[in-house]
Design a protein around this motif. Structure first.
Motif: not given
Length: 232
Positions: A16-20, A36-40, A43-44
């Motif tokens: 989450e921190a990296l994607l943010s 894609v699915r789990f990244a989404l 991050i909500g």
């Protein structure tokens, strides 16, 4: 036959921190639809990559999942939908000084990251899901196999193939000698041969359509052989 179960990572805080980090990445590489699915999920449910970052998707289905989420895709490797084709893309030839985030599952292949680092990039992983061994009644599937009700096996990942061999145990040789195995990618094809499969067919390109067409071709060949034998 369920050979892999996909689950969320135990602790998603690092991913989450990296994607943010909206201003850090030059490239975001999504390795699969699960990425894609789990990244989404982490991050909500929605994600807007930083304006300066470009997005690469390994596989048409991955690109479609990103597009469905409203994320622009700048690069889809061809002709094969794999890391090797991505690395062969002109966009990845010179990545000196670039920061690249690879969104993937735990314990994925290192080849992509190692090659990009060798070309001068800084590479970081956002691991958003994990693969676990599912519970399965393998005796049921072995019975179907022995009854002649399984004519071909398809495998789309090396981990799934290793799990299949683990499930089959001592019975593996009975099936690897006579059952056609359809795979995607030269890496999985080599692994299958190393594990003892006699009849391995690589579907190209790596897509559901290619797998389906390969299976149809096998069925037509088998039917033609049966018709020839009947006519004698």
């Amino acid at each position: 036959m369920p050979l892999l179960e996909i689950a969320a990572v135990a602790d998603p805080s690092t991913a989450e921190a990296l994607l943010s980090r909206t201003d850090q990445w030059d490239w975001l590489i999504f390795t699969s639809t699960n990425a894609v699915r789990f990244a989404l999920q982490i991050i909500g449910g929605s994600y807007a990559p930083p304006p300066s970052a470009r997005v690469a998707a390994i596989g048409r289905a991955t690109a479609e999942a990103l597009a469905k989420a409203g994320i622009r895709v700048d690069l889809i490797p061809k002709p094969q939908f794999n890391s090797e084709s991505l690395l062969a893309s002109p966009e990845m030839a010179d990545v000196t000084g670039q920061s690249i985030l690879i969104v993937r599952g735990e314990g994925g292949r290192e080849h992509l990251a190692q090659t990009l680092e060798a070309r001068g990039a800084e590479v970081v992983f956002a691991e958003v899901y994990r693969r676990i061994l599912p519970e399965m009644d393998i005796a049921y599937w072995i019975d179907l196999w022995r009854q002649g009700r399984i004519d071909v096996v398809t495998i789309t990942s090396g981990e799934a193939l290793n799990n299949l061999m683990l499930f089959l145990g001592e019975a593996r040789h009975e099936f690897t000698e006579r059952t056609p195995l359809v795979v995607i990618g030269s890496r999985i094809e080599k692994l299958a041969r190393d594990l003892g499969w006699h009849h391995v067919i690589g579907a190209e390109p790596a897509s559901d359509q290619a797998i389906t067409e390969t299976i149809i071709g096998l069925a037509e060949t088998k039917r033609a052989a049966q018709d020839l034998q009947t006519s004698r």
